[in-house]
Motif scaffolding. Structure first.
Motif, PDB file in Angstrom:
ATOM      1  N   GLY A 181     -41.906   8.653  27.241  1.00 14.85           N
ATOM      2  CA  GLY A 181     -42.833   9.143  28.251  1.00 14.85           C
ATOM      3  C   GLY A 181     -42.815   8.294  29.512  1.00 14.85           C
ATOM      4  O   GLY A 181     -42.809   7.065  29.443  1.00 14.85           O
ATOM      5  N   ILE A 182     -42.797   8.974  30.659  1.00 15.71           N
ATOM      6  CA  ILE A 182     -42.786   8.260  31.937  1.00 15.71           C
ATOM      7  C   ILE A 182     -43.296   9.186  33.046  1.00 15.71           C
ATOM      8  O   ILE A 182     -43.012  10.373  33.049  1.00 15.71           O
ATOM      9  CB  ILE A 182     -41.358   7.754  32.276  1.00 15.71           C
ATOM     10  N   VAL A 183     -44.073   8.616  33.957  1.00 22.30           N
ATOM     11  CA  VAL A 183     -44.406   9.315  35.191  1.00 22.30           C
ATOM     12  C   VAL A 183     -43.291   8.945  36.164  1.00 22.30           C
ATOM     13  O   VAL A 183     -43.029   7.762  36.397  1.00 22.30           O
ATOM     14  CB  VAL A 183     -45.788   8.891  35.732  1.00 22.30           C
ATOM     15  N   ILE A 184     -42.637   9.972  36.701  1.00 22.25           N
ATOM     16  CA  ILE A 184     -41.416   9.738  37.468  1.00 22.25           C
ATOM     17  C   ILE A 184     -41.393  10.611  38.717  1.00 22.25           C
ATOM     18  O   ILE A 184     -41.884  11.739  38.687  1.00 22.25           O
ATOM     19  CB  ILE A 184     -40.184   9.995  36.563  1.00 22.25           C
ATOM     20  N   PRO A 185     -40.820  10.102  39.810  1.00 21.04           N
ATOM     21  CA  PRO A 185     -40.694  10.950  41.001  1.00 21.04           C
ATOM     22  C   PRO A 185     -39.893  12.213  40.678  1.00 21.04           C
ATOM     23  O   PRO A 185     -38.922  12.179  39.907  1.00 21.04           O
ATOM     24  CB  PRO A 185     -39.937  10.064  42.000  1.00 21.04           C
ATOM     25  N   GLN A 186     -40.310  13.321  41.276  1.00 20.52           N
ATOM     26  CA  GLN A 186     -39.669  14.608  41.024  1.00 20.52           C
ATOM     27  C   GLN A 186     -38.166  14.532  41.234  1.00 20.52           C
ATOM     28  O   GLN A 186     -37.389  15.072  40.451  1.00 20.52           O
ATOM     29  CB  GLN A 186     -40.297  15.683  41.919  1.00 20.52           C
ATOM     30  N   ALA A 187     -37.729  13.834  42.273  1.00 19.29           N
ATOM     31  CA  ALA A 187     -36.296  13.761  42.585  1.00 19.29           C
ATOM     32  C   ALA A 187     -35.484  13.060  41.493  1.00 19.29           C
ATOM     33  O   ALA A 187     -34.284  13.258  41.389  1.00 19.29           O
ATOM     34  CB  ALA A 187     -36.097  13.047  43.920  1.00 19.29           C
ATOM     35  N   GLU A 188     -36.142  12.252  40.667  1.00 19.92           N
ATOM     36  CA  GLU A 188     -35.453  11.508  39.609  1.00 19.92           C
ATOM     37  C   GLU A 188     -35.621  12.135  38.223  1.00 19.92           C
ATOM     38  O   GLU A 188     -35.036  11.663  37.247  1.00 19.92           O
ATOM     39  CB  GLU A 188     -35.974  10.071  39.574  1.00 19.92           C
ATOM     40  N   MET A 189     -36.419  13.186  38.141  1.00 17.95           N
ATOM     41  CA  MET A 189     -36.819  13.744  36.852  1.00 17.95           C
ATOM     42  C   MET A 189     -35.642  14.228  36.001  1.00 17.95           C
ATOM     43  O   MET A 189     -35.533  13.875  34.826  1.00 17.95           O
ATOM     44  CB  MET A 189     -37.809  14.887  37.076  1.00 17.95           C
ATOM     45  N   MET A 190     -34.768  15.027  36.557  1.00 18.99           N
ATOM     46  CA  MET A 190     -33.689  15.595  35.747  1.00 18.99           C
ATOM     47  C   MET A 190     -32.685  14.521  35.324  1.00 18.99           C
ATOM     48  O   MET A 190     -32.163  14.571  34.212  1.00 18.99           O
ATOM     49  CB  MET A 190     -33.014  16.744  36.496  1.00 18.99           C
ATOM     50  N   GLY A 191     -32.441  13.539  36.175  1.00 18.27           N
ATOM     51  CA  GLY A 191     -31.569  12.432  35.789  1.00 18.27           C
ATOM     52  C   GLY A 191     -32.165  11.639  34.639  1.00 18.27           C
ATOM     53  O   GLY A 191     -31.466  11.254  33.689  1.00 18.27           O
ATOM     54  N   ARG A 192     -33.469  11.405  34.707  1.00 17.37           N
ATOM     55  CA  ARG A 192     -34.140  10.681  33.625  1.00 17.37           C
ATOM     56  C   ARG A 192     -34.115  11.511  32.336  1.00 17.37           C
ATOM     57  O   ARG A 192     -33.990  10.968  31.242  1.00 17.37           O
ATOM     58  CB  ARG A 192     -35.561  10.335  34.031  1.00 17.37           C
ATOM     59  N   ALA A 193     -34.248  12.821  32.469  1.00 18.42           N
ATOM     60  CA  ALA A 193     -34.188  13.687  31.285  1.00 18.42           C
ATOM     61  C   ALA A 193     -32.848  13.510  30.566  1.00 18.42           C
ATOM     62  O   ALA A 193     -32.810  13.436  29.337  1.00 18.42           O
ATOM     63  CB  ALA A 193     -34.408  15.143  31.673  1.00 18.42           C
ATOM     64  N   GLU A 194     -31.773  13.442  31.327  1.00 22.15           N
ATOM     65  CA  GLU A 194     -30.449  13.216  30.720  1.00 22.15           C
ATOM     66  C   GLU A 194     -30.453  11.913  29.918  1.00 22.15           C
ATOM     67  O   GLU A 194     -29.932  11.856  28.804  1.00 22.15           O
ATOM     68  CB  GLU A 194     -29.365  13.157  31.804  1.00 22.15           C
ATOM     69  N   ALA A 195     -31.059  10.870  30.476  1.00 25.27           N
ATOM     70  CA  ALA A 195     -31.127   9.580  29.780  1.00 25.27           C
ATOM     71  C   ALA A 195     -31.988   9.664  28.529  1.00 25.27           C
ATOM     72  O   ALA A 195     -31.651   9.083  27.490  1.00 25.27           O
ATOM     73  CB  ALA A 195     -31.657   8.504  30.734  1.00 25.27           C
ATOM     74  N   ILE A 196     -33.088  10.400  28.591  1.00 27.95           N
ATOM     75  CA  ILE A 196     -33.949  10.565  27.424  1.00 27.95           C
ATOM     76  C   ILE A 196     -33.202  11.293  26.316  1.00 27.95           C
ATOM     77  O   ILE A 196     -33.321  10.955  25.129  1.00 27.95           O
ATOM     78  CB  ILE A 196     -35.256  11.301  27.809  1.00 27.95           C
ATOM     79  N   PHE A 197     -32.395  12.288  26.668  1.00 28.27           N
ATOM     80  CA  PHE A 197     -31.627  13.028  25.672  1.00 28.27           C
ATOM     81  C   PHE A 197     -30.546  12.170  25.010  1.00 28.27           C
ATOM     82  O   PHE A 197     -29.995  12.563  23.981  1.00 28.27           O
ATOM     83  CB  PHE A 197     -31.010  14.293  26.268  1.00 28.27           C
ATOM     84  N   ALA A 198     -30.253  10.997  25.548  1.00 28.94           N
ATOM     85  CA  ALA A 198     -29.306  10.097  24.890  1.00 28.94           C
ATOM     86  C   ALA A 198     -29.872   9.592  23.563  1.00 28.94           C
ATOM     87  O   ALA A 198     -29.121   9.185  22.676  1.00 28.94           O
ATOM     88  CB  ALA A 198     -28.961   8.926  25.814  1.00 28.94           C
ATOM     89  N   ASP A 199     -31.200   9.634  23.439  1.00 27.72           N
ATOM     90  CA  ASP A 199     -31.849   9.271  22.179  1.00 27.72           C
ATOM     91  C   ASP A 199     -31.709  10.465  21.233  1.00 27.72           C
ATOM     92  O   ASP A 199     -32.264  11.537  21.493  1.00 27.72           O
ATOM     93  CB  ASP A 199     -33.328   8.953  22.437  1.00 27.72           C
ATOM     94  N   VAL A 200     -30.985  10.307  20.159  1.00 27.69           N
ATOM     95  CA  VAL A 200     -30.700  11.421  19.248  1.00 27.69           C
ATOM     96  C   VAL A 200     -31.948  11.986  18.587  1.00 27.69           C
ATOM     97  O   VAL A 200     -31.923  13.108  18.062  1.00 27.69           O
ATOM     98  CB  VAL A 200     -29.653  11.034  18.176  1.00 27.69           C
ATOM     99  N   ARG A 201     -33.038  11.256  18.612  1.00 25.38           N
ATOM    100  CA  ARG A 201     -34.289  11.756  18.020  1.00 25.38           C
ATOM    101  C   ARG A 201     -34.950  12.815  18.894  1.00 25.38           C
ATOM    102  O   ARG A 201     -35.800  13.565  18.429  1.00 25.38           O
ATOM    103  CB  ARG A 201     -35.275  10.609  17.802  1.00 25.38           C
ATOM    104  N   VAL A 202     -34.550  12.890  20.176  1.00 26.30           N
ATOM    105  CA  VAL A 202     -35.189  13.819  21.111  1.00 26.30           C
ATOM    106  C   VAL A 202     -34.548  15.188  21.031  1.00 26.30           C
ATOM    107  O   VAL A 202     -33.344  15.340  21.204  1.00 26.30           O
ATOM    108  CB  VAL A 202     -35.114  13.268  22.557  1.00 26.30           C
ATOM    109  N   ASP A 203     -35.388  16.200  20.770  1.00 25.19           N
ATOM    110  CA  ASP A 203     -34.931  17.583  20.688  1.00 25.19           C
ATOM    111  C   ASP A 203     -35.198  18.332  21.992  1.00 25.19           C
ATOM    112  O   ASP A 203     -34.412  19.180  22.388  1.00 25.19           O
ATOM    113  CB  ASP A 203     -35.624  18.281  19.519  1.00 25.19           C
ATOM    114  N   TYR A 204     -36.321  18.035  22.651  1.00 29.05           N
ATOM    115  CA  TYR A 204     -36.683  18.660  23.928  1.00 29.05           C
ATOM    116  C   TYR A 204     -37.663  17.762  24.663  1.00 29.05           C
ATOM    117  O   TYR A 204     -38.182  16.792  24.101  1.00 29.05           O
ATOM    118  CB  TYR A 204     -37.273  20.064  23.722  1.00 29.05           C
ATOM    119  N   ILE A 205     -37.902  18.090  25.919  1.00 32.76           N
ATOM    120  CA  ILE A 205     -38.766  17.282  26.789  1.00 32.76           C
ATOM    121  C   ILE A 205     -39.795  18.198  27.441  1.00 32.76           C
ATOM    122  O   ILE A 205     -39.454  19.285  27.903  1.00 32.76           O
ATOM    123  CB  ILE A 205     -37.920  16.582  27.881  1.00 32.76           C
ATOM    124  N   HIS A 206     -41.036  17.742  27.495  1.00 32.54           N
ATOM    125  CA  HIS A 206     -42.063  18.462  28.252  1.00 32.54           C
ATOM    126  C   HIS A 206     -42.172  17.876  29.648  1.00 32.54           C
ATOM    127  O   HIS A 206     -42.067  16.664  29.837  1.00 32.54           O
ATOM    128  CB  HIS A 206     -43.428  18.337  27.584  1.00 32.54           C
TER     129      HIS A 206
END
Length: 154
Positions: free
Chosen positions: A113-138
């Protein structure tokens, strides 16, 4: 590759046709003032003067301790579901969002979980998906915690 996923049409149509919300209540019908009422299906702002629904939504398949329920807006009339890889209009309107990863059993994956600038959101999502435990992101409002949309692997 990631994609933004709007609420499923079958869920939205049931609500638009008078079905109950997550609390078993009928959605409230009102008229948009054009002041930032984001439809969670078309992912566009509901235009001023258009009918809209306000309701409680739980974007999880069942009630459980991590299944947050909160208010959302929907177009009262049928609208087309957002599809595609472009960032939708409703996610361009805020400078930042809260994003957090969930496991396949719909539990928060702590540390994502992170509060992130909109412009960085999708890049951060890619990094979060590197964690194999993550199935989806809200994607949630950083100020009110309202559910906006979901990010899935593309």
């Amino acid at each position: 590759m990631t994609k933004i996923t709007a609420l499923p049409t079958e869920i939205v149509r049931a609500l638009q046709e008078g079905g109950p919300d997550a609390h078993g209540q009928m959605p409230e019908r009102t008229v948009s003032d054009g002041g930032g009422n984001p439809c969670r299906h078309c992912l566009q702002y509901i235009p001023e003067g258009q009918e809209m629904l306000i309701l409680a939504h739980r974007p999880f398949p069942e009630a459980q301790p991590y299944a947050e329920t909160g208010p959302i807006f929907l177009c009262a009339n049928h609208c087309a579901r957002h599809e595609g890889e472009a960032v939708p209009e409703v996610l361009e309107g805020s400078p930042e969002y809260l994003i957090k990863g969930y496991s396949a059993d719909h539990r928060i994956v702590y540390g994502t979980g992170i509060v992130i600038p909109q412009a960085e959101m999708m890049g951060r999502a890619e990094a979060i998906f590197a964690d194999v435990r993550v199935d989806y992101i809200h994607i949630r409002s950083s100020r009110n915690n309202c559910y906006q949309a979901r990010i899935d692997r593309g």
